[in-house]
Design a protein around this motif. Structure first.
Motif, PDB file in Angstrom:
ATOM      1  N   GLU A 103      -5.164  -0.283   3.338  1.00 12.64           N
ATOM      2  CA  GLU A 103      -5.578  -1.320   2.402  1.00 12.64           C
ATOM      3  C   GLU A 103      -5.988  -0.667   1.090  1.00 12.64           C
ATOM      4  OE1 GLU A 103      -7.626  -5.167   4.108  1.00 12.64           O
ATOM      5  OE2 GLU A 103      -8.685  -3.405   4.817  1.00 12.64           O
ATOM      6  N   ASN A 104      -5.799  -1.393  -0.011  1.00  9.40           N
ATOM      7  CA  ASN A 104      -6.244  -0.896  -1.315  1.00  9.40           C
ATOM      8  C   ASN A 104      -7.705  -1.272  -1.541  1.00  9.40           C
ATOM      9  OD1 ASN A 104      -3.850   0.386  -2.239  1.00  9.40           O
ATOM     10  ND2 ASN A 104      -2.957  -1.635  -2.576  1.00  9.40           N
ATOM     11  N   GLN A 118      -6.458   5.940  -4.095  1.00  5.83           N
ATOM     12  CA  GLN A 118      -6.616   4.504  -3.877  1.00  5.83           C
ATOM     13  C   GLN A 118      -6.571   4.202  -2.390  1.00  5.83           C
ATOM     14  OE1 GLN A 118      -3.283   2.636  -5.852  1.00  5.83           O
ATOM     15  NE2 GLN A 118      -1.870   3.142  -4.206  1.00  5.83           N
ATOM     16  N   GLY A 119      -7.277   3.130  -1.995  1.00  4.66           N
ATOM     17  CA  GLY A 119      -7.230   2.708  -0.609  1.00  4.66           C
ATOM     18  C   GLY A 119      -7.897   3.681   0.353  1.00  4.66           C
ATOM     19  N   PRO A 171       0.803  -1.237   0.000  1.00  5.79           N
ATOM     20  CA  PRO A 171       0.000   0.000   0.000  1.00  5.79           C
ATOM     21  C   PRO A 171       0.831   1.279   0.000  1.00  5.79           C
ATOM     22  CG  PRO A 171       0.121  -0.863   2.217  1.00  5.79           C
ATOM     23  CD  PRO A 171       0.898  -1.819   1.357  1.00  5.79           C
ATOM     24  N   THR A 179       3.052   4.314  -2.209  1.00  7.53           N
ATOM     25  CA  THR A 179       3.318   4.990  -3.476  1.00  7.53           C
ATOM     26  C   THR A 179       4.169   6.229  -3.219  1.00  7.53           C
ATOM     27  OG1 THR A 179       1.284   6.308  -3.305  1.00  7.53           O
ATOM     28  CG2 THR A 179       1.154   4.248  -4.550  1.00  7.53           C
TER      29      THR A 179
END
Length: 346
Positions: free
Chosen positions: A242-243, A272-273, A118, A120
């Motif tokens: 979490e995604n 996302q997530g 998770p 980026t």
């Protein structure tokens, strides 16, 4: 006699236990590595101290022999923010150096991968940066679905001052997209520095947190260092627990919903997530079951809590009770003459 001794030992041990307790970690878990705090959902070493294996960090001896926190095996972590959902970590800078005849003397290209978890790279905080007068650096991700480049040129020595922006003359910067998890960036040169060798023989490339970047730290005369003194740049990594969407996480019986009591599920800008945050009127770590605690606004706000009346703390909020003879909301001002005015009128 034995009872007295036991009582004395208990009194001596209690302050120690209180001083080592942390509201940001699970009971019995290590809360710091060196001078870096490690709040849950992250944990050091033990799997039970982290939310899952993605959040397990390693605390081991750094280059100077002191404890150092590592993310993804070889990335020293400098700061973890539960509120912002970020990790600050450092990476070695890429470089290419030449002699006055245009021959390579030193070279190092950088690559890293945050994996499928998770995490980026922050597109709002990081910038790809190139330093040099004859320096070209391209960057791609591991999947080869993204590519960009930065070109830095100059014909004379540029004063790398913090008052001057990174404009392409001696320094070039470009943004990265959302959702990027990996990068590879080698360096190259058009003329092998033969035209600028009097004042610039090396070029550097690195991803860097824009808030920590100081262009004055990168004069064109700079040459690479090695070992403990090697140049690094701090980057910002964003994380979610979490995604999944909030609804999916709450409905999924195979994994625990991450947000504790008095916390809510939120969506980050990375698209996302989900993350967790304490409800209004509460503060603390929203990922621990009882991590969000009521804020005593009366203490925090002090005399500024009420426009008029007496402050009274309630769970998740506070009230301002108007003086006798008045009514309304004391936060914004009470209405009515007041008991003193009524008595005086009689």
């Amino acid at each position: 006699m034995w009872v007295f001794l036991l009582m004395m030992v208990s009194l001596l041990l209690c302050p120690v236990a209180e001083s080592t307790a942390s509201a940001d970690v699970k009971p019995g878990c290590q809360d710091k590595c060196g001078d870096v705090s490690v709040p849950y959902p992250f944990g050091i070493g033990e799997p039970t101290c982290a939310m899952n294996e993605d959040f397990i960090l390693n605390c081991s001896s750094g280059a100077d022999g002191q404890p150092e926190l590592f993310f993804r095996r070889n990335m020293p972590a400098r700061n973890i923010s539960v509120l912002e959902g970020t990790i600050s970590a450092s990476l070695y800078t890429a470089f290419a150096c030449y002699d006055k005849n245009g021959s390579w003397t030193d070279y190092f290209s950088q690559s890293f991968n945050l994996g499928s978890g998770p995490f980026t790279l922050s597109d709002t905080r990081n910038a790809f940066t190139v330093i040099g007068c004859d320096t070209y650096a391209g960057m791609t991700n591991y999947e080869f679905t993204y590519g960009a480049a930065c070109l830095s040129l100059c014909t004379e020595n540029v004063n790398m001052s913090d008052e001057n922006p990174c404009s392409g003359s001696g320094c070039c910067q470009t943004s990265i997209p959302k959702g990027l998890k990996s990068l590879y960036y080698p360096l190259s040169s058009f003329f092998n520095y033969t035209n600028v060798s009097d004042f610039n023989l090396c070029g550097f490339a690195f991803l860097v947190d824009k808030n920590s970047f100081k262009i004055s730290d990168w004069p064109l005369s700079l040459k690479p260092k090695y070992g403990n003194n090697a140049y690094t740049a701090d980057i910002v990594i964003e994380w979610v627990v979490e995604n999944k969407t909030c609804e999916q996480a709450k409905a999924d019986n195979t994994s625990a919903y991450a947000c504790g009591t008095n916390a809510n599920c939120t969506y980050p800008e990375i698209g996302q997530g989900y993350r967790c945050s304490c409800n209004e009127g509460f503060e603390g770590n929203p990922y621990l079951q009882e991590g969000c605690q009521d804020i005593d606004e009366c203490k925090v706000r002090g005399k500024n809590a009420c426009e008029e009346g007496t402050c009274e703390n309630v769970i998740g909020d506070y009230k301002c009770r108007c003086p006798r003879g008045k009514y309304g909301d004391g936060k914004i001002g009470c209405k009515g003459p007041g008991i003193n005015t009524i008595i005086a009128g009689n």
